[in-house]
Write a protein that holds these residues in place. Structure first.
Motif, short mmCIF file in Angstrom:
data_model
loop_
_atom_site.label_atom_id
_atom_site.label_comp_id
_atom_site.label_asym_id
_atom_site.label_seq_id
_atom_site.Cartn_x
_atom_site.Cartn_y
_atom_site.Cartn_z
N TYR A 286 -1.02 -5.14 1.63
CA TYR A 286 -2.49 -5.08 1.68
C TYR A 286 -3.06 -6.47 1.87
O TYR A 286 -2.70 -7.41 1.16
CB TYR A 286 -3.03 -4.46 0.39
N THR B 248 0.85 -1.19 0.00
CA THR B 248 0.00 0.00 0.00
C THR B 248 0.89 1.24 0.00
O THR B 248 2.12 1.14 0.10
CB THR B 248 -0.91 0.02 1.25
N ALA C 179 -8.41 3.29 1.84
CA ALA C 179 -7.61 4.27 1.11
C ALA C 179 -8.39 5.59 1.10
O ALA C 179 -9.61 5.60 0.90
CB ALA C 179 -7.35 3.80 -0.31
N ASP D 232 -3.74 3.55 2.84
CA ASP D 232 -3.48 3.64 1.40
C ASP D 232 -4.04 4.96 0.87
O ASP D 232 -4.74 5.67 1.59
CB ASP D 232 -4.13 2.45 0.68
#
Length: 188
Positions: free
Chosen positions: A63, A57, A71, A98
């Protein structure tokens, strides 16, 4: 006569305040009142899964699509968010790890595990509300963004609510026993 007037005044005031409280409760029972103290953003969310599973990420973590992560375009890594699906009111806590592209129309992209908790796997894209856990988080985000806060993020600090106490019946009875000129005077 003044005692009778004073007694009627307090009696009627009490009746009206009880009636106002009942009306207030009825309103709250008929509608969902959302406490917006910790609300920072609303918009569209999507999720990502197998295609990015086990890749790095933006913050360097690997991830895992089953972890509760997200994110976001602007929020600092590690920010905890409560994401509420506005379609079904299901909620999940996620950690930002993220980045979304700066031109993304979504406010958040969730891991598949978080999307499952929100009941949005079938829909794919849903409207959501993003909340933070407390005032300290809002203050730290204000400091983080300084003068460059994105326009679509709402950061407001609220004062601690004051507790108001209504006079007791005993206090009203004591006031009834006072001479009339003391009860009705305005500090002359």
């Amino acid at each position: 006569m003044k005692k009778v007037f004073t007694f009627l005044f307090f009696l009627l005031t009490g009746v009206f305040s009880v009636q106002a409280q009942v009306e207030e409760l009825e309103i709250e029972n008929n509608y969902t009142v959302i406490d917006s103290t910790f609300l920072i953003q609303e918009g569209v969310a999507s999720y990502y899964g197998t295609r990015f599973h086990l890749r790095k990420t933006a913050n360097g973590e690997v991830y895992n699509m089953e972890h509760l992560t997200a994110a976001h375009k602007n929020l600092p890594f590690g920010t905890m968010l409560r994401v509420v699906n506005l379609k079904n009111e299901k909620a999940v806590w996620v950690r930002v790890n993220d980045r979304l592209p700066p031109n993304s129309k979504r406010v958040v992209d969730l891991s598949k595990g978080a999307a499952r908790e929100l009941g949005m796997i079938r829909d794919g894209v849903v409207r959501v509300r993003l909340e933070v856990p407390d005032q300290e988080t809002i203050a730290s985000l204000m400091e983080y963004f300084d003068e460059n806060k994105p326009d679509d993020i709402r950061l407001r600090l609220y004062p601690v609510p004051l507790e108001v106490t209504r006079p007791s019946i005993e206090l009203l009875e004591m006031m009834m026993d006072l001479p009339g000129d003391l009860v009705l005077s305005r500090g002359k």
